[in-house]
Design a protein around this motif. Structure first.
Motif, PDB file in Angstrom:
ATOM      1  N   UNK A 244      38.021  45.781  -8.030  1.00  0.00           N
ATOM      2  CA  UNK A 244      39.478  45.739  -7.988  1.00  0.00           C
ATOM      3  C   UNK A 244      40.055  47.100  -8.382  1.00  0.00           C
ATOM      4  N   UNK A 245      41.024  47.569  -7.597  1.00  0.00           N
ATOM      5  CA  UNK A 245      41.648  48.862  -7.869  1.00  0.00           C
ATOM      6  C   UNK A 245      43.105  48.799  -7.444  1.00  0.00           C
ATOM      7  N   UNK A 246      43.912  49.714  -7.969  1.00  0.00           N
ATOM      8  CA  UNK A 246      45.343  49.696  -7.686  1.00  0.00           C
ATOM      9  C   UNK A 246      45.794  50.841  -6.779  1.00  0.00           C
ATOM     10  N   UNK A 247      44.878  51.785  -6.489  1.00  0.00           N
ATOM     11  CA  UNK A 247      45.294  52.976  -5.739  1.00  0.00           C
ATOM     12  C   UNK A 247      44.488  53.253  -4.471  1.00  0.00           C
ATOM     13  N   UNK A 248      43.289  52.691  -4.360  1.00  0.00           N
ATOM     14  CA  UNK A 248      42.376  53.096  -3.289  1.00  0.00           C
ATOM     15  C   UNK A 248      42.413  52.151  -2.091  1.00  0.00           C
ATOM     16  N   UNK A 249      42.265  50.867  -2.331  1.00  0.00           N
ATOM     17  CA  UNK A 249      42.158  49.894  -1.237  1.00  0.00           C
ATOM     18  C   UNK A 249      43.530  49.498  -0.709  1.00  0.00           C
ATOM     19  N   UNK A 250      43.609  49.262   0.604  1.00  0.00           N
ATOM     20  CA  UNK A 250      44.892  48.857   1.182  1.00  0.00           C
ATOM     21  C   UNK A 250      45.138  47.366   0.936  1.00  0.00           C
ATOM     22  N   UNK A 251      46.336  46.940   1.298  1.00  0.00           N
ATOM     23  CA  UNK A 251      46.764  45.581   0.992  1.00  0.00           C
ATOM     24  C   UNK A 251      45.919  44.487   1.605  1.00  0.00           C
ATOM     25  N   UNK A 252      45.203  44.802   2.685  1.00  0.00           N
ATOM     26  CA  UNK A 252      44.383  43.793   3.332  1.00  0.00           C
ATOM     27  C   UNK A 252      43.011  43.633   2.708  1.00  0.00           C
ATOM     28  N   UNK A 253      42.692  44.441   1.715  1.00  0.00           N
ATOM     29  CA  UNK A 253      41.373  44.389   1.095  1.00  0.00           C
ATOM     30  C   UNK A 253      41.358  43.417  -0.076  1.00  0.00           C
ATOM     31  N   UNK A 254      40.270  42.678  -0.240  1.00  0.00           N
ATOM     32  CA  UNK A 254      40.167  41.803  -1.418  1.00  0.00           C
ATOM     33  C   UNK A 254      40.068  42.598  -2.713  1.00  0.00           C
ATOM     34  N   UNK A 255      39.803  43.887  -2.601  1.00  0.00           N
ATOM     35  CA  UNK A 255      39.701  44.736  -3.781  1.00  0.00           C
ATOM     36  C   UNK A 255      41.058  45.280  -4.232  1.00  0.00           C
ATOM     37  N   UNK A 256      42.097  45.063  -3.420  1.00  0.00           N
ATOM     38  CA  UNK A 256      43.422  45.567  -3.773  1.00  0.00           C
ATOM     39  C   UNK A 256      44.004  44.749  -4.932  1.00  0.00           C
ATOM     40  N   UNK A 257      44.410  45.449  -5.976  1.00  0.00           N
ATOM     41  CA  UNK A 257      44.983  44.791  -7.152  1.00  0.00           C
ATOM     42  C   UNK A 257      46.433  45.225  -7.288  1.00  0.00           C
ATOM     43  N   UNK A 258      47.343  44.281  -7.256  1.00  0.00           N
ATOM     44  CA  UNK A 258      48.764  44.607  -7.347  1.00  0.00           C
ATOM     45  C   UNK A 258      49.131  45.016  -8.773  1.00  0.00           C
TER      46      UNK A 258
END
Length: 291
Positions: A244-258
């Motif tokens: 999980x990350x807040x800056x790297x993965x785009x919104x469609x990724x399960x790794x995207x953390x808001x």
């Protein structure tokens, strides 16, 4: 690029966590959101300091926890401290990791014959300043040591803070040998024996324990960055790692953390409290016969 820290829990306890924020006050992962390079054209890398020199607490980026805060490693329910193996006191350098790197446990290294240890690549910073836990510094890479830890490749990058007074005179591993005689021998000795007091065998090394030079080190770091890219883009199996990350993965990724999710992660931990005492046994010397 600047970063701030937020302590949670009680220092020297199982509850302690150190979270990271960027310049905008946004919670970030030190594993995924801090860029690997501070200046790519000059091969200057970011280093996240996990363990300040002379200290014993085995602090590390929690790769399996949300937002990957720094916390102390635990063994059999107890906090881990490295032993003082005479004549070494705690860690003998500022110790940490280069973000956005990953030693892939599915990749067998052609030089060591062993797979990666599933962590970001480690760094030993040899400058004169004792850094603080969680500090993000810019380092110049000088060389690398290939440690084999229980059958896994565990690279140890040798680097120096670019702001250190000696940095201008250090450009490769031979400069360390010349300007800090004995330091590299002590480094090999430390890594070889630091687990012996825990009843484990001595660690082994590829290349007969010899350090490889700056160019070799940089190429090794860049290869672990490629493995991290595969990890964060779901081209490699993450296993138990928390990506999980807040800056790297785009919104469609399960790794995207808001932003809200990140705040919730931090909010679920204990507020910062009083520091608990460090066991007196941490200060004792251990004497291990060299084999």
């Amino acid at each position: 690029m600047s970063f701030t820290l937020e302590e949670r829990g009680n220092p020297n306890s199982l509850s302690y966590r150190l979270f990271f924020k960027n310049a905008d006050g946004k919670y970030i992962s030190p594993f995924h959101d801090i860029p690997m390079c501070a200046d790519e054209s000059q091969n200057i890398f970011h280093m996240v300091v996990e363990v300040p020199r002379w200290t014993n607490a085995k602090m590390e980026i929690a790769t399996k926890d949300p937002l990957n805060p720094i916390k102390q490693d635990v063994k059999k329910g107890k906090l881990r401290y490295v032993a003082n193996i005479f004549p070494h006191k705690g860690y003998i350098w500022n110790y940490g990791a280069i973000p956005q790197t990953w030693e892939d446990p599915a990749h067998k290294d052609g030089d060591t014959g062993c797979c990666g240890d599933n962590d970001p690549i480690d760094v030993c910073e040899i400058g004169s300043k004792v850094c603080t836990r969680g500090e993000v510094i810019k380092v110049k890479v000088l060389g690398i040591l290939a440690m084999i830890d229980e059958g896994e490749t565990d690279w140890k990058v040798i680097a120096i803070n670019v702001e250190d007074p000696e940095a201008t005179n250090m450009n490769n591993i031979d400069d360390v040998q010349r300007l800090k005689p004995g330091y590299l021998d002590a480094t090999v000795d430390w890594f070889r024996r630091y687990k012996v007091p825990d009843g484990k065998p001595e660690n082994q090394f590829a290349f007969n324990g010899e350090f490889k030079d700056k160019d070799f080190a940089i190429e090794t770091i860049k290869s672990t960055h490629k493995f991290w890219k595969a990890l964060i883009s779901q081209q490699a199996n993450a296993g138990e790692l928390n990506c999980k990350n807040t800056c790297v993965s785009d919104g469609g990724s399960p790794f995207c953390c808001s932003v809200d999710e990140a705040k919730a992660v931090v909010g679920q931990t204990c507020p910062c409290g009083a520091e608990e005492p460090i066991p007196s046994s941490v200060d004792k010397w251990c004497y291990c016969e060299k084999k």
